[in-house]
Motif scaffolding. Sequence first.
Motif, PDB file in Angstrom:
ATOM      1  N   GLN A  93       4.495  -4.792   5.330  1.00 34.64           N
ATOM      2  CA  GLN A  93       3.283  -5.400   4.798  1.00 34.64           C
ATOM      3  C   GLN A  93       2.036  -4.611   5.194  1.00 34.64           C
ATOM      4  O   GLN A  93       0.962  -5.171   5.357  1.00 34.64           O
ATOM      5  N   ARG A  94       2.192  -3.321   5.387  1.00 38.44           N
ATOM      6  CA  ARG A  94       1.078  -2.381   5.514  1.00 38.44           C
ATOM      7  C   ARG A  94       1.458  -1.145   4.721  1.00 38.44           C
ATOM      8  O   ARG A  94       2.635  -0.963   4.378  1.00 38.44           O
ATOM      9  N   ALA A 157       5.245  -1.203  12.624  1.00 42.45           N
ATOM     10  CA  ALA A 157       4.944  -2.292  11.695  1.00 42.45           C
ATOM     11  C   ALA A 157       5.805  -3.502  12.028  1.00 42.45           C
ATOM     12  O   ALA A 157       6.977  -3.361  12.404  1.00 42.45           O
TER      13      ALA A 157
END
Length: 331
Positions: A93-94, A157
């Motif tokens: 989600q980055r 992450a």
Amino acid sequence: MTAAETETPLSAPLDVGFDYTRSVGPVLGRFVNALRERRVVGVRGDDGRVHVPPVEYDPDTARALTDFTDVGDEGTVVSWSWVAEPLDGQPLQRPFAWALIRLDGADTCLLHAVDAGSPSRISTGMRVKARWADETVGHIRDIVCFVSVDSPPEDPAPAPPPPPVAERAEGEPVSTVITPIHLHYMHSASPEESRYLRGLAEGRLLGQRCPACGKVYVPPRGACPTDGVPTTDEVELPDTGIVTTFCIVNVPFLGQRIKPPYVAAYILLDGADIAFLHLVLGCEASEVRMGMRVRAAWKPREEWSTTLENVAHFEPTGEPDAPYESFAHHL
């Protein structure tokens, strides 16, 4: 301009999702069970190439393949594409890269995510290694992502939640994998559909008539599919009609809101020429028949909105059935 021409078309978010469940068989079964042990398995083809993920049949000879072999969890980036704005459900989600990675010992590429931090920190030929999940379950997501061998990110992450797992006996190998599939998008109704939906919020069923053939379409389509002309003549229809064809649902399925058996039927409203699909309740499923007269059962008015769900279902009126010849040409 008419009021219909100046009204803003309706739009709403539409979410479609389900858990895709499949049996893995003996070949992919070897692959996912190895992942659970933090190993990567490939299969050797007739030409000596090692395929990762393993394939069931040789792509050239079509022979069933059984020569499994372990490969490394490090490899080389063959090609990549940067994802600046990840979507829900993607591995990270980055910002990250989707990459084709040729693992050491393999001859084909595995598609997976690379946590590189920025596009400037990934390149073709870059050496990467697998980052394994803390808890492996026998799924491709047991590999969270790949990271650079030489300069892994200082702040890894966050790993996504583990995928759902199919039930199995203690100690049994993974034989089924579950992959959640979700689509999220904004659906915009046409001006004609918007008029129809706003009518439903008022307890009205609106259709449109073709000026050429005279057929009445409900829900309205904006144009007659037979004659190709605009259907601008709006028609208000009653909430009564007949059952043309139907299906008795006996099999339960995920997300089902009504206990089987029940009936899904095509309802031809009085004055319409096109039937639409809805539920028929209020009687035993075995009593539903072609030609049965039905009436809409509306939800309480305070629950109405711009949706056909304002009609909870259709139920028998008790009137005599319509003769078959009166609706046969609508089937």
